[in-house]
Scaffold this active site. Structure first.
Site, short mmCIF file in Angstrom:
data_model
loop_
_atom_site.label_atom_id
_atom_site.label_comp_id
_atom_site.label_asym_id
_atom_site.label_seq_id
_atom_site.Cartn_x
_atom_site.Cartn_y
_atom_site.Cartn_z
N HIS A 35 28.39 -61.50 22.71
CA HIS A 35 27.04 -62.04 22.55
C HIS A 35 26.09 -60.84 22.36
O HIS A 35 25.22 -60.59 23.18
CB HIS A 35 26.67 -62.91 23.75
N GLU B 14 26.96 -66.45 17.16
CA GLU B 14 25.98 -66.36 16.09
C GLU B 14 26.15 -65.12 15.19
O GLU B 14 25.33 -64.21 15.20
CB GLU B 14 24.55 -66.38 16.67
N GLU C 268 24.62 -74.31 22.42
CA GLU C 268 23.25 -73.98 22.83
C GLU C 268 22.30 -75.01 22.25
O GLU C 268 22.41 -75.39 21.08
CB GLU C 268 22.79 -72.61 22.33
N ARG D 92 28.78 -71.94 30.20
CA ARG D 92 29.07 -71.00 29.12
C ARG D 92 28.37 -69.69 29.46
O ARG D 92 27.14 -69.66 29.61
CB ARG D 92 28.57 -71.54 27.78
N ASN E 59 25.17 -73.87 17.76
CA ASN E 59 23.88 -73.64 18.43
C ASN E 59 22.81 -74.26 17.54
O ASN E 59 22.67 -73.88 16.37
CB ASN E 59 23.60 -72.15 18.59
N TYR F 162 18.71 -75.34 17.26
CA TYR F 162 17.35 -75.28 17.80
C TYR F 162 16.36 -76.03 16.93
O TYR F 162 15.46 -76.70 17.44
CB TYR F 162 16.89 -73.82 17.96
O1 IFM Z 1 18.40 -66.45 23.58
C1 IFM Z 1 19.04 -66.77 22.38
C2 IFM Z 1 20.55 -66.68 22.56
O2 IFM Z 1 20.93 -65.43 23.00
C3 IFM Z 1 21.22 -66.95 21.24
N1 IFM Z 1 20.75 -68.17 20.62
C4 IFM Z 1 19.33 -68.39 20.57
C5 IFM Z 1 18.70 -68.16 21.92
C6 IFM Z 1 17.18 -68.42 21.85
O3 IFM Z 1 16.58 -67.57 20.93
#
Ligand code: IFM
Length: 445
Positions: free
Chosen positions: A119, A164, A352, A75, A293, A295
């Site tokens: 992005h 995002e 992500e 990606r 995405n 985290y």
């Molecule tokens: O680096 C970023 C990415 O560009 C978008 N999602 C979160 C990542 C980590 O902060």
């Protein structure tokens, strides 16, 4: 048929974004991140995207690296100002050819591309003409998308429109921590609408030009829990979930903004006169997959008077990454189940997932990063469990292939599974990269 619980068609990948790795800013038009990063105090280490990982010149080496790791899908994002230096008007042949060579290189190595159109690197020229607060930018995005489909569509089957939208709108225009650094919540709500409209228009353009291709949008989703079981904290958690997650999920997947958040916002910023008839129909056009995405999760408490949402985020209780984000793989599993429960049988791509840590310096050509390795292992297991529970997850991309320009944190935060020595541009594998290689070999193809 499945391999160790992952469906046969499942793909393991790695992700990057143009401005975070490419460098070669002199070979493209300026973007809002070039300007923003030059404002003193915005980027913690004063870093800029000028050189980054020099991927523009070293892409062959980076593709070879992925092939060695057995990565099946990559990606990456296309830089709008590299393709259209002025955001609109005359395209750059040099810019388009860079992506053609990159895509041909991926195909030669048997790596399937997933291309993101936006992005965060809005051409500065468009920002100067009003940027995302101006509705016109959504139409300019659709034109850019159509140009890219025409120029590169023979080499890409899978597309993501926007990465995002929460970050573009609310971090860029509400909290102001990201470019263009604005702090006006009403503007941020309008921006979110224009970014979503841009997404819908780009879906329409793809359907017209490449009916057989697949398209989705990538949302950063943060499962939210209340700090206590008090009614106020429960309401605050619902508000944060509404503002951060449902504000994007609902219009894209149901064609409507969530009523509770609309009421909250309208009572503070007035009616949404920027939403025109038919917009939500465009925004809610069917997509082929949802990019997620993931985290971490958020725990929030009610805090009357604190910011536009009147809440605070509690300090994480468990282990955290170098970003201060709680390591919470169980919340990824719960999120995937919730998406299925609330939005139906969606095809999902984890576009992500990864972690920044303070990596030690390389020793004997390797960086030992046990915490990142455990982070990846835990989250991949969460995905495997969700698949077993019936969620249609089709691919997983680790963020990121390389250490790179981490926005307002400059080069201080390292998310790569491959270490970049910025002084020499040497790529040095981390232990997690070798682990991921073995994981892919054991579980995928
Ligand atoms: O680096 C970023 C990415 O560009 C978008 N999602 C979160 C990542 C980590 O902060």
């Amino acid at each position: 048929m499945s391999v160790n619980g992952f469906p046969e068609h499942f793909r393991f990948g790695a992700a990057t974004a143009a401005i975070q790795i490419e460098g070669a800013t002199d070979a493209r038009g300026p973007s809002i991140w070039d300007s923003f990063s030059r404002v003193p105090g915005t980027v913690s280490d004063g870093g800029t995207p000028d050189v980054a990982c020099d991927h523009y010149h070293r892409w062959r080496e980076d593709l070879d690296l992925m092939a060695e790791l057995g990565i099946a899908t990559y990606r990456f994002s296309i830089s709008w100002p590299r393709v259209l230096p002025g955001g609109t008007g005359a395209p750059s042949r040099e810019g388009i050819d860079f992506y053609r060579r990159l895509l041909e290189g991926l195909h030669e190595r048997g790596i399937r591309p997933l291309a993101t159109l936006y992005h965060w690197d809005l051409p500065q020229a468009l920002h100067d003409r009003g940027g995302w607060p101006a509705r016109d930018t959504a139409s300019r995005f659709a034109e850019y998308a159509a140009l890219v489909y025409e120029e590169l569509g023979d080499l890409v089957d899978d597309w993501i429109t926007i990465n995002e939208p929460w970050v573009v709108s609310f971090l860029g225009h509400g909290f102001g921590t990201k470019a263009p650094g604005r702090t006006d919540w009403a503007e941020a709500i309008r921006v979110a609408h224009h970014v979503l409209l841009a997404h819908g228009l780009a879906v329409d353009a793809l359907r017209e030009l490449r009916g057989d291709a697949t398209v989705g949008i990538t949302l950063d989703l943060w499962p939210t829990e209340p700090a206590t079981s008090s009614a106020d904290d429960e309401a605050a958690a619902r508000r944060w979930d509404g503002a951060h997650n449902r504000w994007f999920l609902d219009p894209v997947l149901r064609g409507a903004y969530p009523d509770d958040v609309v009421r909250w916002y309208e009572s503070r910023v007035g009616p949404f006169d920027w939403v025109l008839d038919g917009d939500l129909e465009v925004i809610g056009r069917p997509i082929d997959f949802l990019g997620v995405n993931y985290y971490s999760r958020d725990v929030v408490a009610s805090a009357p008077g604190a910011g536009p949402l009147e809440l605070t985020r509690a300090a994480p209780s468990g282990p955290t990454t170098g970003m201060g984000w709680e390591v919470a793989p169980a919340s990824l599993h719960a999120l995937l189940l919730r998406l299925k429960r609330d939005y139906g049988d969606l095809a999902i791509s984890i576009t992500e997932n990864g972690a920044a840590y303070d990596d030690p310096v390389p020793t004997n050509g390797l960086v030992e990063d046990p915490e990142r390795l455990e982070y990846l292992r835990g989250h991949l297991e969460a995905v495997r469990r969700a698949v077993a529970d019936g969620v249609d997850v089709r691919s997983y991309f680790t963020w990121s292939l390389l250490d790179n320009f981490e926005w307002e944190h400059g080069y201080e935060k390292r998310f790569g599974i491959v270490y970049v020595d910025y002084a020499t541009q040497r790529r040095i594998p981390k232990r997690s990269a070798l682990w991921y290689r073995d994981f892919i070999a054991a579980n995928g193809r």
